[in-house]
Design an enzyme around this catalytic site. Structure first.
Site, mmCIF file in Angstrom:
data_model
loop_
_atom_site.group_PDB
_atom_site.id
_atom_site.type_symbol
_atom_site.label_atom_id
_atom_site.label_comp_id
_atom_site.label_asym_id
_atom_site.label_seq_id
_atom_site.Cartn_x
_atom_site.Cartn_y
_atom_site.Cartn_z
ATOM 1 N N ASP A 66 -13.990 -21.850 24.657
ATOM 2 C CA ASP A 66 -15.345 -21.415 25.275
ATOM 3 C C ASP A 66 -15.611 -22.462 26.458
ATOM 4 O O ASP A 66 -14.758 -23.044 27.098
ATOM 5 C CB ASP A 66 -16.258 -21.739 24.247
ATOM 6 C CG ASP A 66 -17.931 -20.982 24.598
ATOM 7 O OD1 ASP A 66 -17.888 -19.801 24.629
ATOM 8 O OD2 ASP A 66 -18.698 -21.624 24.774
ATOM 9 N N LYS A 70 -18.417 -20.785 15.011
ATOM 10 C CA LYS A 70 -18.428 -21.529 16.387
ATOM 11 C C LYS A 70 -18.385 -22.934 16.153
ATOM 12 O O LYS A 70 -19.215 -23.527 15.273
ATOM 13 C CB LYS A 70 -19.708 -21.208 17.371
ATOM 14 C CG LYS A 70 -19.662 -21.166 18.798
ATOM 15 C CD LYS A 70 -19.173 -20.002 19.390
ATOM 16 C CE LYS A 70 -18.843 -20.402 20.803
ATOM 17 N NZ LYS A 70 -18.227 -19.126 21.768
HETATM 18 P P1 NDP Z 1 -15.720 -22.166 31.752
HETATM 19 O O1 NDP Z 1 -15.792 -23.353 31.143
HETATM 20 O O2 NDP Z 1 -14.313 -21.676 31.876
HETATM 21 O O3 NDP Z 1 -16.691 -21.855 32.877
HETATM 22 C C1 NDP Z 1 -18.022 -21.985 32.844
HETATM 23 C C2 NDP Z 1 -18.743 -21.564 34.156
HETATM 24 O O4 NDP Z 1 -19.966 -21.772 33.871
HETATM 25 C C3 NDP Z 1 -18.641 -22.841 35.222
HETATM 26 O O5 NDP Z 1 -18.344 -22.041 36.386
HETATM 27 C C4 NDP Z 1 -19.675 -23.792 34.959
HETATM 28 O O6 NDP Z 1 -19.798 -24.481 36.127
HETATM 29 C C5 NDP Z 1 -20.622 -22.926 34.514
HETATM 30 N N1 NDP Z 1 -21.844 -23.659 33.879
HETATM 31 C C6 NDP Z 1 -21.668 -24.090 32.585
HETATM 32 N N2 NDP Z 1 -22.720 -24.743 32.199
HETATM 33 C C7 NDP Z 1 -23.509 -24.199 33.132
HETATM 34 C C8 NDP Z 1 -24.848 -24.750 33.316
HETATM 35 N N3 NDP Z 1 -25.718 -25.228 32.342
HETATM 36 N N4 NDP Z 1 -25.639 -24.213 34.241
HETATM 37 C C9 NDP Z 1 -24.831 -23.518 35.432
HETATM 38 N N5 NDP Z 1 -23.709 -22.876 35.261
HETATM 39 C C10 NDP Z 1 -22.949 -23.488 34.463
HETATM 40 O O7 NDP Z 1 -16.431 -21.128 30.467
HETATM 41 P P2 NDP Z 1 -16.060 -19.727 30.262
HETATM 42 O O8 NDP Z 1 -16.021 -18.794 31.278
HETATM 43 O O9 NDP Z 1 -15.200 -19.727 29.335
HETATM 44 O O10 NDP Z 1 -17.568 -19.169 29.628
HETATM 45 C C11 NDP Z 1 -18.691 -18.674 30.171
HETATM 46 C C12 NDP Z 1 -19.887 -18.065 29.411
HETATM 47 O O11 NDP Z 1 -19.147 -17.062 28.655
HETATM 48 C C13 NDP Z 1 -20.343 -18.829 28.218
HETATM 49 O O12 NDP Z 1 -21.417 -18.579 27.837
HETATM 50 C C14 NDP Z 1 -19.485 -18.619 26.911
HETATM 51 O O13 NDP Z 1 -19.918 -18.666 25.788
HETATM 52 C C15 NDP Z 1 -19.043 -17.101 27.243
HETATM 53 N N6 NDP Z 1 -17.876 -16.330 26.665
HETATM 54 C C16 NDP Z 1 -16.737 -16.738 27.026
HETATM 55 C C17 NDP Z 1 -15.694 -16.176 26.284
HETATM 56 C C18 NDP Z 1 -14.183 -16.728 26.669
HETATM 57 O O14 NDP Z 1 -13.284 -15.901 26.174
HETATM 58 N N7 NDP Z 1 -14.210 -17.641 27.382
HETATM 59 C C19 NDP Z 1 -15.872 -15.209 25.556
HETATM 60 C C20 NDP Z 1 -17.105 -14.661 25.202
HETATM 61 C C21 NDP Z 1 -18.238 -15.304 25.846
HETATM 62 P P3 NDP Z 1 -19.292 -25.938 36.285
HETATM 63 O O15 NDP Z 1 -17.709 -25.836 36.818
HETATM 64 O O16 NDP Z 1 -20.033 -26.639 37.263
HETATM 65 O O17 NDP Z 1 -19.148 -26.540 34.814
#
Ligand code: NDP
Length: 446
Positions: A166, A126
């Protein structure tokens, strides 16, 4: 047994002081794995667990770049190459101000088990940076990505380490990162996944984590003689994972009541429709707006600074970030009759929350199993790049479905308890561990 677990966690805590998320992730795995190892002297004597918690390598580097005002900015870049026993390192890049070495070690550690569960030949890693793409122009994001890759390119490659997206790293960032990699190396190879489908990316990769999560939930419910159709679902997040989890839930006949971002959540009691979800996608991906605007547009409730777990639901899908669902939230979910919690995000439920789920016999699917669909399709993207070929949407989706089914079977194999309840956490931990441990034994002390 508790003494052995406590002793082990004590040593890990001392050695990794100041890295609470990493210690949390290791503790959660150690609790399932240590009893298993105790019965298997070959794992114990070779200190497999002690070796697995130590990254093979962690790289930290300076990322200097120039912003639109002509000023120099300096960020910190990381790549944690955790374990390569079963294949080249594989795992996403996170760009978020909270990123530090401990968070990336926790994510890399989880990734090792997750990648093993997919059945594909991928080790775990990562990386990322404390750079915040929010509020930055495309030009600034490009400048940052180019500087980041100018250093990272030394450590990655299609047979070495293959990053992906991510939090904060979507198709725009992947494009800039890949462009710079290609320019420096002078070769077009599959050194990054999540590429656009016109330039080497796989069909279904954007959808894979969210879709895979819902397939996993379907497997859980099926094994309990139930189904997702007609269920009320609460979702946190509105990024990549949340959007496609919502899409698949709606397709399968469930009602999605909530979505959120880092500032608050919206509650749409009628259920988010495909039309309204399209609005969220544009709002978040193109306009980089706030979820609050959904509530204003569609005239529904918005809760500033809150998370959606007090809303009554059958299924909860935490899809935003780590430790976003606490013990108190879990009690609210249990009191409201929730039957299943599946993690689209990595480690979104605190240990206290997980204890509540176990006590209440709520099906709890940990991220390393439930969100493995993303990396699984990244693995399929690597296969297609090596073949110099691309499979159709239907073909990739069928493979994704099959992989999620196999992960579910592994969890049942290692996680079924005497009363028939399936402990998915234990199943995923042991199911992911065995393959890596056997590969490490076979490869000697490296
Ligand atoms: P994105 O950046 O596309 O979206 C993240 C989302 O989470 C946004 O809505 C963001 O809000 C919100 N967010 C981020 N940080 C915080 C926080 N500290 N408190 C509250 N809300 C928060 O990321 P992904 O959808 O890709 O990833 C989301 C999760 O899924 C992560 O844990 C990631 O590790 C996991 N994941 C992702 C994969 C992938 O293929 N993308 C694969 C496996 C796991 P805002 O818009 O306000 O920033």
């Amino acid at each position: 047994m508790n003494n052995l677990v406590n002793e082990f966690i004590g040593k890990v805590s001392k050695r990794n002081a100041g890295e609470p998320e990493f210690i949390q992730a290791v503790s959660e795995v150690a609790e399932s794995i240590i009893p298993y190892i105790e019965e298997r002297p070959s794992y114990k004597n070779s200190k497999i667990l002690e070796r697995i918690v130590e990254p093979e390598r962690a790289i930290i580097f300076r990322v200097p770049w120039i912003n639109d005002r002509g000023e120099v900015e300096v960020n910190r870049g990381f790549r944690v190459q955790m374990n390569s026993a079963i294949g080249p390192y594989k795992g996403g890049l996170r760009f978020h101000p909270s990123v530090n070495l401990g968070i990336l070690k926790f994510l890399a550690f989880e990734q090792v088990f997750k990648n093993s569960l997919t059945g594909l030949p991928m080790g775990g890693g990562k990386g990322g940076s404390d750079f915040d793409p929010k509020g930055r122009s495309d030009n600034e994001v490009m400048k940052f990505c180019q500087s980041f890759m100018t250093e990272l390119h030394r450590y990655i490659g299609p047979d070495i380490d293959i990053p992906a997206g991510d939090i904060g790293v979507g198709k725009r960032e992947i494009g800039y990162l890949f462009g710079q990699y290609k320019r420096i190396k002078g070769e077009f190879t599959g050194a990054i996944t999540g590429k656009g489908s016109e330039w080497g990316g796989s069909e279904i990769r954007p959808e894979a984590t969210g879709y895979g999560l819902v397939y996993f939930v379907e497997e859980i419910l099926k094994s309990a003689g139930n189904s997702i159709a007609g269920k009320n679902v609460t979702i946190s997040g509105s990024g990549n994972v949340a959007q496609y989890a919502a899409e698949k839930c709606i397709q399968e006949g469930a009602k999605v009541l909530t979505m959120s971002d880092s500032q608050g959540f919206i509650y749409d009691p009628e259920g988010i429709t495909f039309h309204r979800l399209a609005y969220i996608k544009t709002l978040k991906d193109n306009e980089r707006g706030r979820i609050k605007e959904y509530a204003e547009k569609f005239n529904c409730a918005y809760f500033e600074g809150e998370r959606p777990w007090k809303i009554k639901c059958d299924i909860a899908l935490p899809n935003a970030t780590q430790n976003e669902l606490t013990e108190e939230d879990a009690r609210a979910l249990a009191a409201n009759g929730c039957i299943c919690v599946a993690e689209g995000a990595n480690m979104p439920c605190t240990p206290g929350a997980v204890a509540v789920f176990n006590e209440a016999r709520i099906f709890y699917a940990p991220g390393k199993a439930a969100n493995a669909g993303g990396v699984a399709v990244s693995g399929l993207e690597m296969s297609q790049n090596s073949l110099r070929y691309s499979w159709s949407r239907n073909e990739v989706e069928a493979r994704l479905k099959q992989i999620m089914k196999q992960i579910h079977e592994l969890c049942v194999k290692y996680g079924k308890e005497e009363d028939g309840h399936i402990n998915y956490e234990k199943g995923a931990n042991i199911g992911g561990f065995v393959k890596i441990a056997d590969a490490m034994l076979a490869q000697g002390l490296v």
